[in-house]
Motif scaffolding. Structure first.
Motif, PDB file in Angstrom:
ATOM      1  N   PHE A 191      -6.385   5.334   8.743  1.00  0.00           N
ATOM      2  CA  PHE A 191      -6.093   5.658  10.131  1.00  0.00           C
ATOM      3  C   PHE A 191      -5.291   6.945  10.157  1.00  0.00           C
ATOM      4  CE2 PHE A 191      -7.141   1.630  12.348  1.00  0.00           C
ATOM      5  CZ  PHE A 191      -7.379   0.826  11.250  1.00  0.00           C
ATOM      6  N   ARG A 192      -5.223   7.566  11.313  1.00  0.00           N
ATOM      7  CA  ARG A 192      -4.383   8.762  11.433  1.00  0.00           C
ATOM      8  C   ARG A 192      -3.716   8.785  12.796  1.00  0.00           C
ATOM      9  NH1 ARG A 192      -9.154  13.419  11.524  1.00  0.00           N
ATOM     10  NH2 ARG A 192      -9.930  13.014  13.653  1.00  0.00           N
ATOM     11  N   GLN A 193      -2.570   9.429  12.812  1.00  0.00           N
ATOM     12  CA  GLN A 193      -1.818   9.551  14.051  1.00  0.00           C
ATOM     13  C   GLN A 193      -1.280  10.960  14.180  1.00  0.00           C
ATOM     14  OE1 GLN A 193       1.348   6.666  14.592  1.00  0.00           O
ATOM     15  NE2 GLN A 193       1.245   6.916  16.818  1.00  0.00           N
ATOM     16  N   ALA A 194      -1.777  11.661  15.181  1.00  0.00           N
ATOM     17  CA  ALA A 194      -1.306  13.009  15.475  1.00  0.00           C
ATOM     18  C   ALA A 194      -0.107  12.917  16.411  1.00  0.00           C
ATOM     19  CB  ALA A 194      -2.426  13.817  16.115  1.00  0.00           C
ATOM     20  N   PRO A 195       0.741  13.954  16.442  1.00  0.00           N
ATOM     21  CA  PRO A 195       1.919  13.923  17.311  1.00  0.00           C
ATOM     22  C   PRO A 195       1.552  13.660  18.761  1.00  0.00           C
ATOM     23  CG  PRO A 195       2.030  15.758  15.795  1.00  0.00           C
ATOM     24  CD  PRO A 195       0.665  15.170  15.624  1.00  0.00           C
ATOM     25  N   GLY A 196       2.216  12.690  19.363  1.00  0.00           N
ATOM     26  CA  GLY A 196       1.988  12.379  20.761  1.00  0.00           C
ATOM     27  C   GLY A 196       0.727  11.593  21.048  1.00  0.00           C
ATOM     28  N   LYS A 197       0.023  11.172  19.990  1.00  0.00           N
ATOM     29  CA  LYS A 197      -1.228  10.435  20.192  1.00  0.00           C
ATOM     30  C   LYS A 197      -1.140   9.066  19.536  1.00  0.00           C
ATOM     31  CE  LYS A 197      -4.221  14.463  20.620  1.00  0.00           C
ATOM     32  NZ  LYS A 197      -5.495  15.105  20.176  1.00  0.00           N
ATOM     33  N   GLU A 198      -2.077   8.204  19.921  1.00  0.00           N
ATOM     34  CA  GLU A 198      -2.112   6.870  19.334  1.00  0.00           C
ATOM     35  C   GLU A 198      -2.724   6.922  17.932  1.00  0.00           C
ATOM     36  OE1 GLU A 198      -2.569   4.224  23.437  1.00  0.00           O
ATOM     37  OE2 GLU A 198      -4.154   4.209  21.937  1.00  0.00           O
TER      38      GLU A 198
ATOM     39  N   LEU B 253       0.845  -1.197   0.000  1.00  0.00           N
ATOM     40  CA  LEU B 253       0.000   0.000   0.000  1.00  0.00           C
ATOM     41  C   LEU B 253       0.874   1.239   0.000  1.00  0.00           C
ATOM     42  CD1 LEU B 253      -2.531  -1.071   2.790  1.00  0.00           C
ATOM     43  CD2 LEU B 253      -2.849  -1.255   0.321  1.00  0.00           C
ATOM     44  N   VAL B 254       0.491   2.209  -0.823  1.00  0.00           N
ATOM     45  CA  VAL B 254       1.224   3.471  -0.874  1.00  0.00           C
ATOM     46  C   VAL B 254       0.218   4.611  -0.839  1.00  0.00           C
ATOM     47  CG1 VAL B 254       2.779   4.932  -2.189  1.00  0.00           C
ATOM     48  CG2 VAL B 254       3.102   2.449  -2.207  1.00  0.00           C
ATOM     49  N   GLU B 255       0.359   5.480   0.156  1.00  0.00           N
ATOM     50  CA  GLU B 255      -0.516   6.644   0.288  1.00  0.00           C
ATOM     51  C   GLU B 255       0.100   7.846  -0.429  1.00  0.00           C
ATOM     52  OE1 GLU B 255      -0.386   4.599   4.433  1.00  0.00           O
ATOM     53  OE2 GLU B 255       0.987   5.133   2.810  1.00  0.00           O
ATOM     54  N   SER B 256      -0.769   8.759  -0.822  1.00  0.00           N
ATOM     55  CA  SER B 256      -0.318  10.018  -1.391  1.00  0.00           C
ATOM     56  C   SER B 256      -1.408  11.054  -1.206  1.00  0.00           C
ATOM     57  CB  SER B 256       0.014   9.858  -2.876  1.00  0.00           C
ATOM     58  OG  SER B 256      -1.121   9.463  -3.610  1.00  0.00           O
ATOM     59  N   GLY B 257      -1.050  12.304  -1.428  1.00  0.00           N
ATOM     60  CA  GLY B 257      -2.021  13.384  -1.408  1.00  0.00           C
ATOM     61  C   GLY B 257      -1.948  14.300  -0.210  1.00  0.00           C
ATOM     62  N   GLY B 258      -1.205  13.938   0.793  1.00  0.00           N
ATOM     63  CA  GLY B 258      -1.111  14.799   1.959  1.00  0.00           C
ATOM     64  C   GLY B 258      -0.330  16.073   1.664  1.00  0.00           C
ATOM     65  N   ARG B 259      -0.764  17.166   2.262  1.00  0.00           N
ATOM     66  CA  ARG B 259      -0.070  18.455   2.079  1.00  0.00           C
ATOM     67  C   ARG B 259      -0.585  19.443   3.107  1.00  0.00           C
ATOM     68  NH1 ARG B 259      -3.300  22.149  -0.681  1.00  0.00           N
ATOM     69  NH2 ARG B 259      -5.124  21.275  -1.774  1.00  0.00           N
TER      70      ARG B 259
ATOM     71  N   GLU C 177      -7.695  20.024  14.120  1.00  0.00           N
ATOM     72  CA  GLU C 177      -7.675  18.741  14.830  1.00  0.00           C
ATOM     73  C   GLU C 177      -7.513  17.544  13.884  1.00  0.00           C
ATOM     74  OE1 GLU C 177      -9.186  21.859  17.167  1.00  0.00           O
ATOM     75  OE2 GLU C 177     -10.005  21.107  15.265  1.00  0.00           O
ATOM     76  N   ASP C 178      -7.697  17.772  12.582  1.00  0.00           N
ATOM     77  CA  ASP C 178      -7.534  16.700  11.595  1.00  0.00           C
ATOM     78  C   ASP C 178      -6.070  16.509  11.197  1.00  0.00           C
ATOM     79  OD1 ASP C 178     -10.488  17.982  10.065  1.00  0.00           O
ATOM     80  OD2 ASP C 178     -10.336  16.182  11.316  1.00  0.00           O
ATOM     81  N   MET C 179      -5.216  17.389  11.643  1.00  0.00           N
ATOM     82  CA  MET C 179      -3.811  17.326  11.271  1.00  0.00           C
ATOM     83  C   MET C 179      -3.170  16.079  11.864  1.00  0.00           C
ATOM     84  SD  MET C 179      -0.931  20.270  11.460  1.00  0.00           S
ATOM     85  CE  MET C 179      -1.108  20.544  13.202  1.00  0.00           C
ATOM     86  N   ALA C 180      -2.554  15.277  10.999  1.00  0.00           N
ATOM     87  CA  ALA C 180      -1.966  14.004  11.424  1.00  0.00           C
ATOM     88  C   ALA C 180      -1.256  13.362  10.240  1.00  0.00           C
ATOM     89  CB  ALA C 180      -3.050  13.053  11.922  1.00  0.00           C
ATOM     90  N   VAL C 181      -0.558  12.293  10.520  1.00  0.00           N
ATOM     91  CA  VAL C 181      -0.096  11.404   9.452  1.00  0.00           C
ATOM     92  C   VAL C 181      -1.213  10.406   9.198  1.00  0.00           C
ATOM     93  CG1 VAL C 181       1.617   9.722   8.699  1.00  0.00           C
ATOM     94  CG2 VAL C 181       2.306  11.665  10.133  1.00  0.00           C
ATOM     95  N   TYR C 182      -1.627  10.299   7.949  1.00  0.00           N
ATOM     96  CA  TYR C 182      -2.711   9.405   7.573  1.00  0.00           C
ATOM     97  C   TYR C 182      -2.127   8.154   6.916  1.00  0.00           C
ATOM     98  CZ  TYR C 182      -6.296  12.833   8.673  1.00  0.00           C
ATOM     99  OH  TYR C 182      -7.130  13.695   9.342  1.00  0.00           O
ATOM    100  N   PHE C 183      -2.608   7.019   7.388  1.00  0.00           N
ATOM    101  CA  PHE C 183      -2.153   5.725   6.887  1.00  0.00           C
ATOM    102  C   PHE C 183      -3.329   4.958   6.281  1.00  0.00           C
ATOM    103  CE2 PHE C 183       1.954   5.662   9.056  1.00  0.00           C
ATOM    104  CZ  PHE C 183       1.752   6.518  10.121  1.00  0.00           C
TER     105      PHE C 183
ATOM    106  N   GLY D  35       2.355   6.124   5.144  1.00  0.00           N
ATOM    107  CA  GLY D  35       1.715   7.317   5.682  1.00  0.00           C
ATOM    108  C   GLY D  35       1.943   8.546   4.818  1.00  0.00           C
ATOM    109  N   THR D  36       1.012   9.492   4.950  1.00  0.00           N
ATOM    110  CA  THR D  36       1.128  10.761   4.255  1.00  0.00           C
ATOM    111  C   THR D  36       0.702  11.860   5.220  1.00  0.00           C
ATOM    112  OG1 THR D  36       0.539  11.965   2.223  1.00  0.00           O
ATOM    113  CG2 THR D  36      -1.202  10.648   3.226  1.00  0.00           C
ATOM    114  N   GLN D  37       1.463  12.942   5.249  1.00  0.00           N
ATOM    115  CA  GLN D  37       1.249  14.001   6.241  1.00  0.00           C
ATOM    116  C   GLN D  37       0.189  14.987   5.770  1.00  0.00           C
ATOM    117  OE1 GLN D  37       2.894  14.721   9.411  1.00  0.00           O
ATOM    118  NE2 GLN D  37       1.166  16.153   9.500  1.00  0.00           N
ATOM    119  N   VAL D  38      -0.784  15.216   6.626  1.00  0.00           N
ATOM    120  CA  VAL D  38      -1.788  16.257   6.403  1.00  0.00           C
ATOM    121  C   VAL D  38      -1.586  17.329   7.470  1.00  0.00           C
ATOM    122  CG1 VAL D  38      -4.241  16.820   6.396  1.00  0.00           C
ATOM    123  CG2 VAL D  38      -3.441  14.684   5.357  1.00  0.00           C
ATOM    124  N   THR D  39      -1.344  18.536   7.021  1.00  0.00           N
ATOM    125  CA  THR D  39      -1.145  19.665   7.929  1.00  0.00           C
ATOM    126  C   THR D  39      -2.254  20.672   7.676  1.00  0.00           C
ATOM    127  OG1 THR D  39       1.231  19.318   7.899  1.00  0.00           O
ATOM    128  CG2 THR D  39       0.442  21.440   8.715  1.00  0.00           C
ATOM    129  N   VAL D  40      -2.935  21.077   8.739  1.00  0.00           N
ATOM    130  CA  VAL D  40      -4.044  22.028   8.632  1.00  0.00           C
ATOM    131  C   VAL D  40      -3.698  23.253   9.448  1.00  0.00           C
ATOM    132  CG1 VAL D  40      -6.515  22.393   8.915  1.00  0.00           C
ATOM    133  CG2 VAL D  40      -5.647  20.091   8.420  1.00  0.00           C
TER     134      VAL D  40
END
Length: 119
Positions: A37-44, A4-10, A89-95, A112-117
């Motif tokens: 799935f998503r993982q924000a810094p310091g969170k599960e 699996l390869v993710e893309s599109g995060g920005r 709050e949606d900002m995270a690495v998405y897998f 994973g792909t990084q989404v920054t809001v």
């Protein structure tokens, strides 16, 4: 084996939309379900949405219902996550991850792909 390869995060502004893509390759005929799935810094790592590979069934995390839509294009071996009205709050690495007919658990993961809001 499935890959699996993710893309599109920005980087996006709050309120904007973004579509993530998950490309599957390899033994895709073994896939039963693909999830995001998503993982924000310091969170599960947290479940966001899932779709059955061979049918229309989807399910979503409560906090994204109505804003996120998961879809697929089996002919292209692609799964998408359309995200609207993004919030900081949606900002995270998405897998994206897959269950297979061999193992009914999310055993295959992308990088994973990084989404920054920004607000």
């Amino acid at each position: 084996q499935v890959q699996l390869v993710e893309s599109g995060g920005r980087l996006v502004q709050a309120g904007e939309s973004l579509r993530l893509s998950c490309s599957a390759s390899g033994s895709t005929w073994t896939i039963s379900t693909v999830g995001w799935f998503r993982q924000a810094p310091g969170k599960e790592r947290d479940f966001v949405a899932a779709i059955r590979w061979g049918g229309p069934t989807t399910n979503y995390k409560d906090s994204v219902k109505g804003r996120y839509t998961i879809s697929k294009d089996i002919a292209k071996n692609m799964v998408y996550l359309q995200m609207n009205n993004l919030e900081p709050e949606d900002m995270a690495v998405y897998f994206c991850a897959a269950k297979t007919i061999v193992q009914d658990a999310y055993s295959i993961w992308g990088q994973g792909t990084q989404v920054t809001v920004s607000s």
